[in-house]
Scaffold this motif. Structure first.
Motif, PDB file in Angstrom:
ATOM      1  N   SER A 250       0.822  -1.211   0.000  1.00 61.21           N
ATOM      2  CA  SER A 250       0.000   0.000   0.000  1.00 61.21           C
ATOM      3  C   SER A 250       0.855   1.259   0.000  1.00 61.21           C
ATOM      4  O   SER A 250       0.602   2.196  -0.766  1.00 61.21           O
ATOM      5  CB  SER A 250      -0.920  -0.013   1.230  1.00 61.21           C
ATOM      6  OG  SER A 250      -1.667   1.188   1.305  1.00 61.21           O
ATOM      7  N   ASP A 251       1.897   1.279   0.856  1.00 60.87           N
ATOM      8  CA  ASP A 251       2.768   2.456   0.907  1.00 60.87           C
ATOM      9  C   ASP A 251       3.488   2.659  -0.420  1.00 60.87           C
ATOM     10  O   ASP A 251       3.682   3.794  -0.875  1.00 60.87           O
ATOM     11  CB  ASP A 251       3.794   2.296   2.029  1.00 60.87           C
ATOM     12  CG  ASP A 251       3.207   2.597   3.395  1.00 60.87           C
ATOM     13  OD1 ASP A 251       1.982   2.816   3.469  1.00 60.87           O
ATOM     14  OD2 ASP A 251       3.963   2.599   4.380  1.00 60.87           O
ATOM     15  N   ARG A 254       1.149   4.239  -3.048  1.00 55.87           N
ATOM     16  CA  ARG A 254       0.988   5.679  -2.862  1.00 55.87           C
ATOM     17  C   ARG A 254       2.251   6.425  -3.309  1.00 55.87           C
ATOM     18  O   ARG A 254       2.171   7.498  -3.923  1.00 55.87           O
ATOM     19  CB  ARG A 254       0.693   5.993  -1.391  1.00 55.87           C
ATOM     20  CG  ARG A 254      -0.652   5.511  -0.912  1.00 55.87           C
ATOM     21  CD  ARG A 254      -0.770   5.660   0.593  1.00 55.87           C
ATOM     22  NE  ARG A 254      -0.858   7.050   0.982  1.00 55.87           N
ATOM     23  CZ  ARG A 254      -1.999   7.667   1.333  1.00 55.87           C
ATOM     24  NH1 ARG A 254      -3.147   6.991   1.315  1.00 55.87           N
ATOM     25  NH2 ARG A 254      -2.002   8.940   1.688  1.00 55.87           N
ATOM     26  N   TRP A 255       3.408   5.866  -2.988  1.00 51.80           N
ATOM     27  CA  TRP A 255       4.668   6.498  -3.370  1.00 51.80           C
ATOM     28  C   TRP A 255       4.848   6.527  -4.887  1.00 51.80           C
ATOM     29  O   TRP A 255       5.180   7.569  -5.467  1.00 51.80           O
ATOM     30  CB  TRP A 255       5.821   5.763  -2.703  1.00 51.80           C
ATOM     31  CG  TRP A 255       7.156   5.931  -3.371  1.00 51.80           C
ATOM     32  CD1 TRP A 255       7.831   5.007  -4.093  1.00 51.80           C
ATOM     33  CD2 TRP A 255       7.970   7.106  -3.365  1.00 51.80           C
ATOM     34  NE1 TRP A 255       9.013   5.519  -4.540  1.00 51.80           N
ATOM     35  CE2 TRP A 255       9.135   6.809  -4.113  1.00 51.80           C
ATOM     36  CE3 TRP A 255       7.836   8.370  -2.811  1.00 51.80           C
ATOM     37  CZ2 TRP A 255      10.144   7.730  -4.316  1.00 51.80           C
ATOM     38  CZ3 TRP A 255       8.851   9.307  -3.021  1.00 51.80           C
ATOM     39  CH2 TRP A 255       9.988   8.985  -3.760  1.00 51.80           C
ATOM     40  N   GLY A 258       2.161   8.763  -6.410  1.00 50.85           N
ATOM     41  CA  GLY A 258       2.358  10.159  -6.028  1.00 50.85           C
ATOM     42  C   GLY A 258       3.526  10.802  -6.736  1.00 50.85           C
ATOM     43  O   GLY A 258       3.440  11.931  -7.223  1.00 50.85           O
ATOM     44  N   LEU A 303      -8.782   2.875  -8.104  1.00 52.29           N
ATOM     45  CA  LEU A 303      -8.224   3.610  -6.972  1.00 52.29           C
ATOM     46  C   LEU A 303      -9.301   4.399  -6.230  1.00 52.29           C
ATOM     47  O   LEU A 303      -9.042   5.461  -5.667  1.00 52.29           O
ATOM     48  CB  LEU A 303      -7.125   4.567  -7.454  1.00 52.29           C
ATOM     49  CG  LEU A 303      -5.938   3.931  -8.176  1.00 52.29           C
ATOM     50  CD1 LEU A 303      -4.938   4.992  -8.624  1.00 52.29           C
ATOM     51  CD2 LEU A 303      -5.239   2.901  -7.295  1.00 52.29           C
ATOM     52  N   ILE A 309      -8.183  -0.292  -3.834  1.00 55.17           N
ATOM     53  CA  ILE A 309      -6.791   0.166  -3.744  1.00 55.17           C
ATOM     54  C   ILE A 309      -5.891  -0.956  -3.244  1.00 55.17           C
ATOM     55  O   ILE A 309      -4.794  -1.182  -3.772  1.00 55.17           O
ATOM     56  CB  ILE A 309      -6.692   1.397  -2.830  1.00 55.17           C
ATOM     57  CG1 ILE A 309      -7.365   2.596  -3.509  1.00 55.17           C
ATOM     58  CG2 ILE A 309      -5.239   1.715  -2.507  1.00 55.17           C
ATOM     59  CD1 ILE A 309      -7.453   3.826  -2.634  1.00 55.17           C
ATOM     60  N   THR A 386     -12.229  14.148  -1.971  1.00 54.74           N
ATOM     61  CA  THR A 386     -10.925  13.889  -2.587  1.00 54.74           C
ATOM     62  C   THR A 386     -10.799  14.601  -3.926  1.00 54.74           C
ATOM     63  O   THR A 386     -11.620  14.389  -4.828  1.00 54.74           O
ATOM     64  CB  THR A 386     -10.718  12.381  -2.803  1.00 54.74           C
ATOM     65  OG1 THR A 386     -10.816  11.706  -1.552  1.00 54.74           O
ATOM     66  CG2 THR A 386      -9.359  12.105  -3.424  1.00 54.74           C
ATOM     67  N   ARG A 396      -3.835  14.122  -2.909  1.00 54.34           N
ATOM     68  CA  ARG A 396      -3.059  14.085  -1.664  1.00 54.34           C
ATOM     69  C   ARG A 396      -1.865  13.139  -1.779  1.00 54.34           C
ATOM     70  O   ARG A 396      -0.850  13.341  -1.120  1.00 54.34           O
ATOM     71  CB  ARG A 396      -3.943  13.689  -0.484  1.00 54.34           C
ATOM     72  CG  ARG A 396      -4.505  12.280  -0.543  1.00 54.34           C
ATOM     73  CD  ARG A 396      -5.326  11.968   0.710  1.00 54.34           C
ATOM     74  NE  ARG A 396      -5.900  10.635   0.653  1.00 54.34           N
ATOM     75  CZ  ARG A 396      -7.067  10.338   0.091  1.00 54.34           C
ATOM     76  NH1 ARG A 396      -7.782  11.323  -0.472  1.00 54.34           N
ATOM     77  NH2 ARG A 396      -7.525   9.103   0.072  1.00 54.34           N
ATOM     78  N   TRP A 397      -1.971  12.093  -2.640  1.00 53.49           N
ATOM     79  CA  TRP A 397      -0.813  11.208  -2.845  1.00 53.49           C
ATOM     80  C   TRP A 397       0.327  11.980  -3.484  1.00 53.49           C
ATOM     81  O   TRP A 397       1.493  11.821  -3.113  1.00 53.49           O
ATOM     82  CB  TRP A 397      -1.201  10.027  -3.724  1.00 53.49           C
ATOM     83  CG  TRP A 397      -2.158   9.069  -3.105  1.00 53.49           C
ATOM     84  CD1 TRP A 397      -2.772   9.186  -1.895  1.00 53.49           C
ATOM     85  CD2 TRP A 397      -2.612   7.841  -3.670  1.00 53.49           C
ATOM     86  NE1 TRP A 397      -3.593   8.106  -1.674  1.00 53.49           N
ATOM     87  CE2 TRP A 397      -3.511   7.262  -2.748  1.00 53.49           C
ATOM     88  CE3 TRP A 397      -2.360   7.184  -4.864  1.00 53.49           C
ATOM     89  CZ2 TRP A 397      -4.147   6.046  -2.983  1.00 53.49           C
ATOM     90  CZ3 TRP A 397      -2.985   5.969  -5.122  1.00 53.49           C
ATOM     91  CH2 TRP A 397      -3.868   5.406  -4.183  1.00 53.49           C
ATOM     92  N   GLU A 400       1.792  14.350  -0.872  1.00 52.89           N
ATOM     93  CA  GLU A 400       2.610  13.649   0.121  1.00 52.89           C
ATOM     94  C   GLU A 400       3.987  13.311  -0.453  1.00 52.89           C
ATOM     95  O   GLU A 400       5.021  13.530   0.190  1.00 52.89           O
ATOM     96  CB  GLU A 400       1.910  12.367   0.576  1.00 52.89           C
ATOM     97  CG  GLU A 400       0.685  12.599   1.443  1.00 52.89           C
ATOM     98  CD  GLU A 400      -0.113  11.326   1.648  1.00 52.89           C
ATOM     99  OE1 GLU A 400       0.310  10.259   1.127  1.00 52.89           O
ATOM    100  OE2 GLU A 400      -1.165  11.375   2.311  1.00 52.89           O
TER     101      GLU A 400
END
Length: 438
Positions: A250-251, A254-255, A258, A303, A309, A386, A396-397, A400
């Motif tokens: 999951s992390d 997003r990385w 993003g 997503l 997701i 969102t 927001r991804w 971040e």
């Protein structure tokens, strides 16, 4: 002073600096071809205490990964990088202790260069991997020096540089880029001068001089002791960096989404999805726009909710594992996070110049011409509140990833600005292409 390194020093070189010159500079060192994945592990197993990474391979074999660099650093080796692949990995693995030197390294570290294409060249394995094309970074700096010498105007140099960027890396040479630019050089003086500029070679020479300095008493003394073995490579190391499998996937999702790095991995996942079912009926002239629209529709569908997701994150993780890039990308994210945390702990913020640069870079990584084009493609907040980039990626991804990357750049560049509400958050992606002989 005797700087004979003995068998505990290994140098990986080829197109940037000839093995013969490397051997003359560091007598007794093990001189090897451009580094590929697994080569650092093997050198450490043989007892190498100082590893100098200058050149490395990309497309025909897997590139040496940041994870591999971290492995040998943690085992007690000293790793020094410069010029090409060495400069790239030195920037990425600086938080883990890898050393970097030279102009190319500084340009990447400052964010003035971001793509692997800057250092990529083709090589001739039968001639000790000598370069058979010219690196884009050599072209950029050669043109700037020609302007300083009065051999070209800044405008003409800019035209040649623009032409060089449009030429495929394997076909880049001074003759081809001058021809493509249409810039006149009647007596060939400008081109002849530029051909002598080789910043990658200069950086490689500096790296070897630095290595020789490390070998002097009081700086670095190889012990000849290596505890690293392939069979013991992973004990004591958590490949998921403290996360469980679902959290890591999951992390990483997003990385990658993003920062814009997802572009290199997402297309195989689109095969067979309903959004792409009618591509055969679309003409070549409309294919690029159609692919973009359908990818946006696919991501907008996959997503949306937590379950969707999570499912897509696992699919992406499996694709990365198949490509042997899962741990590499996870380590890259971890390195950026660590640098950003250090920046925050010391009250650092990006400079205005860094902020502008990273915004432009993140836009390009996401396929936009510039930052205003990206922000102009953000849709209003949906029922969940969102905002989404092209109606698909949660904004927001992006924010971040941008925050972490900008803080990491500020820490690497040593920009010491007090933290405070007046300091805006910055953004930065990492956009890279791969090629042989970088």
């Amino acid at each position: 002073m005797d700087t004979n390194p003995g068998p505990s020093v290994t140098v990986f070189t080829g197109p940037s600096l000839s093995p013969a010159e490397a051997a003359r500079t560091l007598p007794g060192a093990e001189i090897l071809a451009p580094v590929a994945r697994g080569d650092l592990h093997r050198a450490r197993e043989r007892g190498a205490q100082l590893l100098v990474v200058i050149d490395g391979t990309f497309s025909h074999s897997l590139a040496v990964s940041p994870r591999e660099v971290v492995d040998v650093l943690r085992d007690g080796a000293v790793v020094l990088g410069a010029s090409s692949m060495g400069a790239l990995r030195a920037v990425e693995c600086g938080p883990a202790g890898m050393l970097g030197v030279g102009t190319v390294y500084r340009l990447y570290r400052a964010g003035l260069l971001s793509s692997d294409d800057e250092v990529a060249v083709t090589t001739d394995p039968d001639r000790d991997y000598a370069a058979t094309s010219v690196a884009l970074v050599n072209i950029r700096l050669g043109l700037r020096r020609a302007v300083h010498r009065g051999l070209l105007t800044a405008r003409r140099a800019g035209e040649v540089e623009e032409a060089a960027q449009s030429v495929f890396f394997a076909q880049r040479n001074w003759r081809s880029v001058f021809r493509a630019s249409g810039v006149a050089d009647p007596d060939g003086a400008a081109r002849a001068f530029c051909e002598q500029v080789d910043v990658k070679r200069d950086d490689a020479r500096r790296a070897l001089r630095t290595a020789a300095g490390l070998l002097t008493e009081g700086a670095f003394k190889p012990s000849g002791t290596a505890h690293f073995t392939t069979s013991l490579r992973y004990p004591g190391h958590d490949p998921l960096l403290g996360l469980d499998r679902a959290e890591a996937a999951s992390d990483l999702l997003r990385w990658l989404f993003g920062s814009g790095r997802y572009q290199r991995y997402v297309w195989p996942l689109a095969v067979g999805e309903p959004e792409f079912g009618d591509l055969a009926a679309i003409g070549p002239q409309d294919r690029a726009d159609a692919l973009r629209e359908r990818l946006a529709a696919l991501l907008g569908r996959t997503l949306r909710g937590p379950e969707e997701i999570a499912g897509f994150a696992e699919r992406l993780a499996l694709e990365l594992e198949f490509l042997d890039e899962f741990q590499t990308e996870l380590m890259r994210r971890h390195a950026v996070t660590r640098l950003a945390d250090e920046a925050e702990a010391h009250g650092l913020r990006p400079s205005p110049h860094q902020l502008r640069a990273v915004r432009e870079s993140v836009a390009v990584a996401h396929g936009y011409e510039d930052w205003p084009s990206l922000t102009g493609d953000v849709t209003p907040a949906d029922e969940s509140g969102t905002e989404r980039l092209y109606g698909a990626l949660p904004l927001r991804w992006v924010e971040e990833a941008c925050d972490r990357l900008a803080l990491a750049r500020a820490w690497q560049a040593g920009t010491r600005r007090p933290a405070g509400p007046q300091q805006p958050q910055a953004v930065r992606p990492a956009s890279r292409r791969t090629a042989d002989g970088a």
